[in-house]
Design a protein around this motif. Structure first.
Motif, mmCIF file in Angstrom:
data_model
loop_
_atom_site.group_PDB
_atom_site.id
_atom_site.type_symbol
_atom_site.label_atom_id
_atom_site.label_comp_id
_atom_site.label_asym_id
_atom_site.label_seq_id
_atom_site.Cartn_x
_atom_site.Cartn_y
_atom_site.Cartn_z
ATOM 1 N N GLU A 113 104.083 142.493 -48.787
ATOM 2 C CA GLU A 113 104.015 141.616 -49.947
ATOM 3 C C GLU A 113 102.756 140.766 -49.957
ATOM 4 N N THR A 114 101.910 140.933 -48.960
ATOM 5 C CA THR A 114 100.699 140.128 -48.880
ATOM 6 C C THR A 114 99.791 140.427 -50.067
ATOM 7 N N ALA A 115 99.220 139.394 -50.637
ATOM 8 C CA ALA A 115 98.285 139.586 -51.753
ATOM 9 C C ALA A 115 97.227 138.497 -51.699
ATOM 10 N N LEU A 116 96.036 138.821 -52.134
ATOM 11 C CA LEU A 116 94.980 137.812 -52.225
ATOM 12 C C LEU A 116 95.349 136.791 -53.294
ATOM 13 N N THR A 117 95.006 135.537 -53.023
ATOM 14 C CA THR A 117 95.360 134.473 -53.952
ATOM 15 C C THR A 117 94.111 133.830 -54.510
ATOM 16 N N GLY A 118 94.318 132.820 -55.351
ATOM 17 C CA GLY A 118 93.193 132.112 -55.948
ATOM 18 C C GLY A 118 92.526 131.168 -54.971
ATOM 19 N N ASN A 119 91.849 130.169 -55.509
ATOM 20 C CA ASN A 119 91.046 129.273 -54.682
ATOM 21 C C ASN A 119 91.763 127.977 -54.343
ATOM 22 N N SER A 120 93.037 127.843 -54.689
ATOM 23 C CA SER A 120 93.735 126.583 -54.488
ATOM 24 C C SER A 120 94.266 126.474 -53.067
ATOM 25 N N GLY A 121 94.530 125.237 -52.654
ATOM 26 C CA GLY A 121 95.134 124.996 -51.352
ATOM 27 C C GLY A 121 94.134 124.471 -50.340
ATOM 28 N N HIS A 122 94.627 123.585 -49.474
ATOM 29 C CA HIS A 122 93.771 122.979 -48.455
ATOM 30 C C HIS A 122 93.207 124.021 -47.505
ATOM 31 N N PHE A 123 94.047 124.986 -47.097
ATOM 32 C CA PHE A 123 93.577 125.972 -46.125
ATOM 33 C C PHE A 123 92.406 126.782 -46.665
ATOM 34 N N LEU A 124 92.522 127.271 -47.900
ATOM 35 C CA LEU A 124 91.431 128.058 -48.472
ATOM 36 C C LEU A 124 90.164 127.225 -48.641
ATOM 37 N N THR A 125 90.329 125.946 -48.916
ATOM 38 C CA THR A 125 89.161 125.073 -49.029
ATOM 39 C C THR A 125 88.428 124.994 -47.694
ATOM 40 N N GLU A 126 89.183 124.803 -46.603
ATOM 41 C CA GLU A 126 88.565 124.731 -45.281
ATOM 42 C C GLU A 126 88.041 126.097 -44.841
ATOM 43 N N LEU A 127 88.757 127.148 -45.208
ATOM 44 C CA LEU A 127 88.340 128.501 -44.841
ATOM 45 C C LEU A 127 86.990 128.833 -45.478
ATOM 46 N N ARG A 128 86.813 128.400 -46.704
ATOM 47 C CA ARG A 128 85.562 128.699 -47.407
ATOM 48 C C ARG A 128 84.369 128.029 -46.721
ATOM 49 N N LYS A 129 84.581 126.897 -46.081
ATOM 50 C CA LYS A 129 83.496 126.223 -45.366
ATOM 51 C C LYS A 129 82.992 127.074 -44.205
ATOM 52 N N LEU A 130 83.894 127.838 -43.583
ATOM 53 C CA LEU A 130 83.512 128.694 -42.458
ATOM 54 C C LEU A 130 83.076 130.077 -42.906
ATOM 55 N N ALA A 131 83.742 130.608 -43.930
ATOM 56 C CA ALA A 131 83.532 132.010 -44.315
ATOM 57 C C ALA A 131 82.556 132.187 -45.463
ATOM 58 N N GLY A 132 82.272 131.118 -46.188
ATOM 59 C CA GLY A 132 81.315 131.214 -47.286
ATOM 60 C C GLY A 132 81.718 132.219 -48.344
ATOM 61 N N ASP A 133 80.752 133.001 -48.803
ATOM 62 C CA ASP A 133 80.974 133.934 -49.906
ATOM 63 C C ASP A 133 81.776 135.166 -49.507
ATOM 64 N N PHE A 134 82.059 135.336 -48.224
ATOM 65 C CA PHE A 134 82.769 136.553 -47.815
ATOM 66 C C PHE A 134 84.187 136.606 -48.397
ATOM 67 N N LEU A 135 84.734 135.487 -48.814
ATOM 68 C CA LEU A 135 86.050 135.519 -49.449
ATOM 69 C C LEU A 135 86.008 136.301 -50.760
ATOM 70 N N GLU A 136 84.824 136.383 -51.359
ATOM 71 C CA GLU A 136 84.689 137.106 -52.626
ATOM 72 C C GLU A 136 84.469 138.598 -52.406
ATOM 73 N N HIS A 137 84.326 139.025 -51.163
ATOM 74 C CA HIS A 137 84.003 140.428 -50.887
ATOM 75 C C HIS A 137 85.148 141.170 -50.197
ATOM 76 N N ILE A 138 86.348 140.609 -50.243
ATOM 77 C CA ILE A 138 87.505 141.280 -49.630
ATOM 78 C C ILE A 138 88.009 142.353 -50.590
ATOM 79 N N ARG A 139 88.107 143.563 -50.079
ATOM 80 C CA ARG A 139 88.497 144.713 -50.915
ATOM 81 C C ARG A 139 89.715 145.399 -50.316
ATOM 82 N N LYS A 140 90.729 145.592 -51.138
ATOM 83 C CA LYS A 140 91.920 146.290 -50.653
ATOM 84 C C LYS A 140 91.680 147.789 -50.627
ATOM 85 N N LEU A 141 92.031 148.434 -49.528
ATOM 86 C CA LEU A 141 91.857 149.887 -49.387
ATOM 87 C C LEU A 141 93.131 150.624 -49.746
#
Length: 467
Positions: A439-467
């Motif tokens: 049931e895992t699915a990519l989500t939007g940009n909301s939430g404290h965790f994603l905010t902190e994650l973006r500080k470490l991961a930068g633009d790579f969050l925009e390049h996740i592709r489901k196979l």
């Protein structure tokens, strides 16, 4: 002149053959001398009466008309493992489309300066003409088919380093020799950046760890009007690793970005006051586990095969253990299998992050090791994950095995429910994130965790592709 008896065999390509020998220096007293004064080599002079010539044939079968290329070792870097070892030479060769690569540089007995200016050779290189007779003599006979004279290009080695200074050489019982070195990186149009990195001799072209360096206030005041060269020459321990900051290496940013595929469950844990648990298979200098612990508030267990590597991480890269970050010496794959057999609640992890490279230098740079991608090991990894867990793998497909990556994807899709890919964009690394829950699915940009994650991961969050 000491000449290898194997030279006669160079008339033909022999996969993986490696030959090195001394040759009279054709540059002595000549304006095209790449190792003379003013060459950027930090005082190589004329590099001696002889040069070292090393010839390596590709392990990949050659075409009917094999192609040969050459490279002048950058001034001052002839003792660097990239240019002085067979493993480094192999990586350089496999990054080209040639069947034979000839390295020409000073003999290894010639000293290098403490801080090496990394100056790129001009293109076209005036040294090429003086080397051409030697290079043609080292071409296989098949290259002269139909009485044509083969083209032997002189390749250039260029990276973003401005200066390089070895700090310490260490030997570990598992990984062998390693070097800690400080480098000044060209970050144009911005200012240059000082970094510390760790490399292993068995894989000299692979940077195991890289962190930013900062100066102590006293050092910063003293060096405010100094050049980068003066700062690095007089550092004497005044340059310190930046601890818990953003990740420098893009592939590590991509690995952290893989956590986004289970962001809702991590956000839920954080909101309930429970730190998600992460197992880091491979510690290196410790930048990945430190960033996850400090930046994302995880509870981290790191497993590293060599205790000497952990000592280097603590003493030179700022690794600090506390109640939420523990590291120990052990076989990471064996640890995963042992945890899976215990089947105890306290060994369930939200993430297992695998950053292990192959120990076989003759496979060039590749990751993960073949032992990690057996079905039984992947099943064990799934077993130690909780129901919302993710396995994140750093993958460098072996250059000579085009089926490796597809086979790994097929196997992960058999064992796990969902699979995601991040292309690091450097032509080498891919990150695969395999989830337990369907049931895992990519989500939007909301939430404290994603905010902190973006500080470490930068633009790579925009390049996740489901196979």
């Amino acid at each position: 002149m000491a000449v290898s008896p194997e030279l006669e065999g160079l008339r033909r390509i022999a996969p993986s053959r490696f030959v090195s020998f001394s040759f009279p220096n054709p540059f002595l007293g000549h304006a095209s001398n790449p190792y003379g004064e003013g060459s950027g080599g930090g005082g190589d002079g004329d590099a001696g009466e002889c040069l070292r010539v090393a010839v390596l044939d590709s392990p990949i079968p050659s075409p009917p008309i094999p192609r040969t290329a050459a490279m002048l070792v950058p001034a001052g870097r002839h003792r660097d493992w990239i240019f002085s070892t067979r493993a480094g030479h192999l990586h350089l060769l496999l990054s080209t489309q040639f069947s034979r690569l000839i390295l020409v540089g000073p003999e290894l007995s010639v000293p290098s300066p403490r801080v090496i200016p990394c100056v790129a050779r001009p293109d076209p290189d005036p040294a090429h003409a003086r080397l051409l007779p030697l290079l043609l003599a080292l071409c296989p006979m098949a290259a002269f088919r139909d009485n044509t004279v083969p083209d032997v290009p002189l390749l250039t080695f260029h990276d973003d380093h401005l200066l390089l200074a070895p700090v310490k050489f260490v030997t570990g019982p598992v990984v062998g020799e390693m070097v800690i070195e400080d480098v000044a990186i060209d970050c144009a149009p911005g200012p240059a950046e000082l970094r510390r990195r760790l490399r292993f001799k068995r894989m000299p072209c692979l940077v195991q760890t890289q962190v930013r360096l900062c100066q102590s206030p006293a050092a910063a005041a003293a060096s405010s009007s100094s050049s980068l060269l003066q700062v690095m020459e007089g550092s004497g321990g005044l340059l310190q690793p930046e601890v818990g900051g953003s990740l420098v290496q893009p592939y590590l940013q991509a690995m952290v970005a893989g956590l986004a595929v289970i962001a809702p469950s991590i956000e839920e844990s954080i909101q309930s006051g429970v730190r998600p648990r992460c197992l880091c298979a491979g510690v290196g200098g410790g930048s990945l586990p430190m960033s996850i612990r400090v930046g994302l508030q995880f509870n981290v267990l790191g497993v590293e095969a060599d205790g000497a590597v952990l000592d280097v991480a603590r003493n030179h890269f700022g690794l600090v253990e506390d109640e939420f970050l523990h590291v120990h010496v052990g076989d990471a794959i064996q640890t995963i299998e042992d945890f899976s057999r215990r089947r105890e609640p306290d060994v369930n992890f939200r993430a297992v992050m695998v950053d292990l490279d192959s120990s076989d230098a003759m496979c060039a740079v590749s990751a993960p090791p073949l032992e990690m991608i057996r079905e039984s090991v992947l099943v064990a990894a799934r077993t130690v994950l909780d129901k919302h867990g993710v396995l994140i793998l750093n993958v460098i497909p072996p250059p000579a095995d085009g089926s490796f990556y597809k086979g790994l994807i097929d196997l992960l899709q058999q064992v796990f429910s969902e699979l995601y890919e991040i292309d690091v964009g450097n032509g080498e690394n891919f990150v695969l994130a395999a989830t337990v829950s369907p049931e895992t699915a990519l989500t939007g940009n909301s939430g404290h965790f994603l905010t902190e994650l973006r500080k470490l991961a930068g633009d790579f969050l925009e390049h996740i592709r489901k196979l």
